[in-house]
Design a protein around this motif. Structure first.
Motif, PDB file in Angstrom:
ATOM      1  N   ILE A  25       0.837  -1.213   0.000  1.00 48.00           N
ATOM      2  CA  ILE A  25       0.000   0.000   0.000  1.00 48.00           C
ATOM      3  C   ILE A  25       0.870   1.261   0.000  1.00 48.00           C
ATOM      4  CG2 ILE A  25      -1.692   1.313   1.330  1.00 48.00           C
ATOM      5  CD1 ILE A  25      -2.811  -1.411   2.288  1.00 48.00           C
ATOM      6  N   HIS A  26       1.932   1.228   0.778  1.00 50.90           N
ATOM      7  CA  HIS A  26       2.796   2.409   0.914  1.00 50.90           C
ATOM      8  C   HIS A  26       3.452   2.750  -0.429  1.00 50.90           C
ATOM      9  CE1 HIS A  26       5.940   4.462   3.781  1.00 50.90           C
ATOM     10  NE2 HIS A  26       5.273   5.332   3.068  1.00 50.90           N
ATOM     11  N   TYR A  27       4.021   1.733  -1.055  1.00 53.45           N
ATOM     12  CA  TYR A  27       4.709   1.931  -2.344  1.00 53.45           C
ATOM     13  C   TYR A  27       3.702   1.995  -3.500  1.00 53.45           C
ATOM     14  CZ  TYR A  27       7.633   0.971  -6.433  1.00 53.45           C
ATOM     15  OH  TYR A  27       8.241   1.042  -7.664  1.00 53.45           O
ATOM     16  N   ASN A  74      10.827  12.061  -1.210  1.00 52.32           N
ATOM     17  CA  ASN A  74      11.072  11.467   0.109  1.00 52.32           C
ATOM     18  C   ASN A  74      10.920   9.941   0.066  1.00 52.32           C
ATOM     19  OD1 ASN A  74      11.292  14.128   0.904  1.00 52.32           O
ATOM     20  ND2 ASN A  74       9.301  14.196   1.928  1.00 52.32           N
ATOM     21  N   HIS A  75       9.884   9.487  -0.638  1.00 51.69           N
ATOM     22  CA  HIS A  75       9.659   8.042  -0.710  1.00 51.69           C
ATOM     23  C   HIS A  75      10.655   7.349  -1.632  1.00 51.69           C
ATOM     24  CE1 HIS A  75       5.735   9.206   1.070  1.00 51.69           C
ATOM     25  NE2 HIS A  75       5.909   8.065   1.718  1.00 51.69           N
ATOM     26  N   ASN A  76      11.130   8.031  -2.662  1.00 52.69           N
ATOM     27  CA  ASN A  76      12.192   7.418  -3.478  1.00 52.69           C
ATOM     28  C   ASN A  76      13.408   7.122  -2.610  1.00 52.69           C
ATOM     29  OD1 ASN A  76      11.009   7.112  -5.959  1.00 52.69           O
ATOM     30  ND2 ASN A  76      12.286   8.610  -7.010  1.00 52.69           N
ATOM     31  N   GLY A 123       5.124  13.272   9.313  1.00 53.29           N
ATOM     32  CA  GLY A 123       6.368  13.913   8.909  1.00 53.29           C
ATOM     33  C   GLY A 123       7.507  12.930   8.804  1.00 53.29           C
ATOM     34  N   TRP A 124       8.704  13.453   8.907  1.00 55.90           N
ATOM     35  CA  TRP A 124       9.923  12.691   8.652  1.00 55.90           C
ATOM     36  C   TRP A 124      11.029  13.105   9.603  1.00 55.90           C
ATOM     37  CZ3 TRP A 124      10.341   9.339   4.291  1.00 55.90           C
ATOM     38  CH2 TRP A 124       9.229   9.350   3.436  1.00 55.90           C
ATOM     39  N   ALA A 125      11.985  12.198   9.817  1.00 52.72           N
ATOM     40  CA  ALA A 125      13.264  12.564  10.431  1.00 52.72           C
ATOM     41  C   ALA A 125      14.354  12.278   9.403  1.00 52.72           C
ATOM     42  CB  ALA A 125      13.504  11.773  11.714  1.00 52.72           C
ATOM     43  N   LEU A 159      13.492   8.794   7.613  1.00 55.10           N
ATOM     44  CA  LEU A 159      12.621   7.966   8.454  1.00 55.10           C
ATOM     45  C   LEU A 159      11.191   8.489   8.309  1.00 55.10           C
ATOM     46  CD1 LEU A 159      14.760   7.680  11.740  1.00 55.10           C
ATOM     47  CD2 LEU A 159      14.951   6.341   9.627  1.00 55.10           C
ATOM     48  N   ASP A 160      10.338   7.707   7.673  1.00 56.80           N
ATOM     49  CA  ASP A 160       8.944   8.097   7.426  1.00 56.80           C
ATOM     50  C   ASP A 160       8.134   7.811   8.684  1.00 56.80           C
ATOM     51  OD1 ASP A 160       6.351   8.483   6.480  1.00 56.80           O
ATOM     52  OD2 ASP A 160       6.658   7.331   4.642  1.00 56.80           O
ATOM     53  N   VAL A 161       7.554   8.861   9.292  1.00 52.42           N
ATOM     54  CA  VAL A 161       6.699   8.631  10.461  1.00 52.42           C
ATOM     55  C   VAL A 161       5.243   9.038  10.210  1.00 52.42           C
ATOM     56  CG1 VAL A 161       8.515   8.532  12.204  1.00 52.42           C
ATOM     57  CG2 VAL A 161       7.526  10.753  11.642  1.00 52.42           C
ATOM     58  N   GLU A 163       1.564   7.870   9.641  1.00 48.83           N
ATOM     59  CA  GLU A 163       0.939   6.627  10.134  1.00 48.83           C
ATOM     60  C   GLU A 163       0.821   5.564   9.036  1.00 48.83           C
ATOM     61  OE1 GLU A 163      -2.710   7.689  12.133  1.00 48.83           O
ATOM     62  OE2 GLU A 163      -1.648   8.024  14.033  1.00 48.83           O
ATOM     63  N   HIS A 164       0.707   5.980   7.772  1.00 49.82           N
ATOM     64  CA  HIS A 164       0.575   4.981   6.693  1.00 49.82           C
ATOM     65  C   HIS A 164       1.826   4.090   6.581  1.00 49.82           C
ATOM     66  CE1 HIS A 164       2.198   8.243   3.719  1.00 49.82           C
ATOM     67  NE2 HIS A 164       3.165   7.392   3.945  1.00 49.82           N
ATOM     68  N   ALA A 165       2.944   4.544   7.163  1.00 49.34           N
ATOM     69  CA  ALA A 165       4.181   3.768   7.110  1.00 49.34           C
ATOM     70  C   ALA A 165       4.190   2.622   8.120  1.00 49.34           C
ATOM     71  CB  ALA A 165       5.383   4.680   7.368  1.00 49.34           C
TER      72      ALA A 165
END
Ligand code: MN3
Length: 196
Positions: A25-27, A74-76, A123-125, A159-161, A163-165
């Protein structure tokens, strides 16, 4: 045409840390949608010949485009760095720089985990580098990143934070997801991004 990176591994390859359903789902849905929307909006705005980095860094680009450009970029990075195999710890120049900057690999992980836990909402770290090879840890809301925030730094670890991750497997337990996410970071990939 901005292209979503290809996953050269099975979605189940990161089990039990990241489950196949979340990967699919994420990808296949979230990242694919950011990519499609970014291509559509960039094309309509006459930005299709720019690089994603140029678009992210341009203060005149509207937020709707930035959001999708960030979601694409970001996801790439995220899906590239969680490939199976490779070193489970930093090596070479990156390992030395992490020790210089943070004291140790464990201390760097703690710093990034705290930033990821402290990011309120989605968000992200980030672990980023500058032109001198210095390292920086940061976080950001939504699909912002160090490029769109104008820091001049290049992300090498994301680091994807959102919730879908993690929500399908870890529910509300962001800390458990992060603890397990460290198990699937391919440090060969991150090391190449650091030296590249
Ligand atoms: Mn995500």
């Amino acid at each position: 045409m901005f292209e979503q990176i290809k996953l050269d591994y099975d979605p189940a390859a990161l089990e039990p840390y990241i489950d196949a359903e979340t990967m699919g789902i994420h990808y296949g849905k979230h990242h694919a949608a950011y990519t499609a929307n970014f291509n559509k909006l960039a094309s309509e705005a006459g930005l299709a010949d720019k690089s994603v980095e140029e678009i992210l860094a341009d203060p005149s680009v509207i937020q709707a485009i930035k959001n999708n450009a960030g979601g694409f970029y970001n996801h790439n990075l995220y899906f590239k760095q969680i490939a199976p195999g490779g070193s489970s710890v930093p090596t070479g120049k990156l390992a030395a720089k992490i020790s210089d900057t943070f004291g140790s690999f464990e201390a760097m992980k703690e710093t990034l985990t705290n930033l990821a836990m402290g990011q309120f909402g989605s968000g992200w770290a980030w672990l980023s580098k500058d032109a001198n090879g210095d390292l920086f840890a940061s976080n950001s809301p939504n699909q912002d990143n160090p490029i769109s925030l104008g820091t001049g730094h290049t992300p090498i670890l994301a680091l994807d934070v959102w919730e879908h991750a993690y929500y399908l497997k870890y529910r509300n337990l962001r800390a458990s997801y992060l603890e397990n996410l460290w198990n699937v970071i391919n440090w060969d990939v991150v090391g190449k991004l650091y030296e590249g």
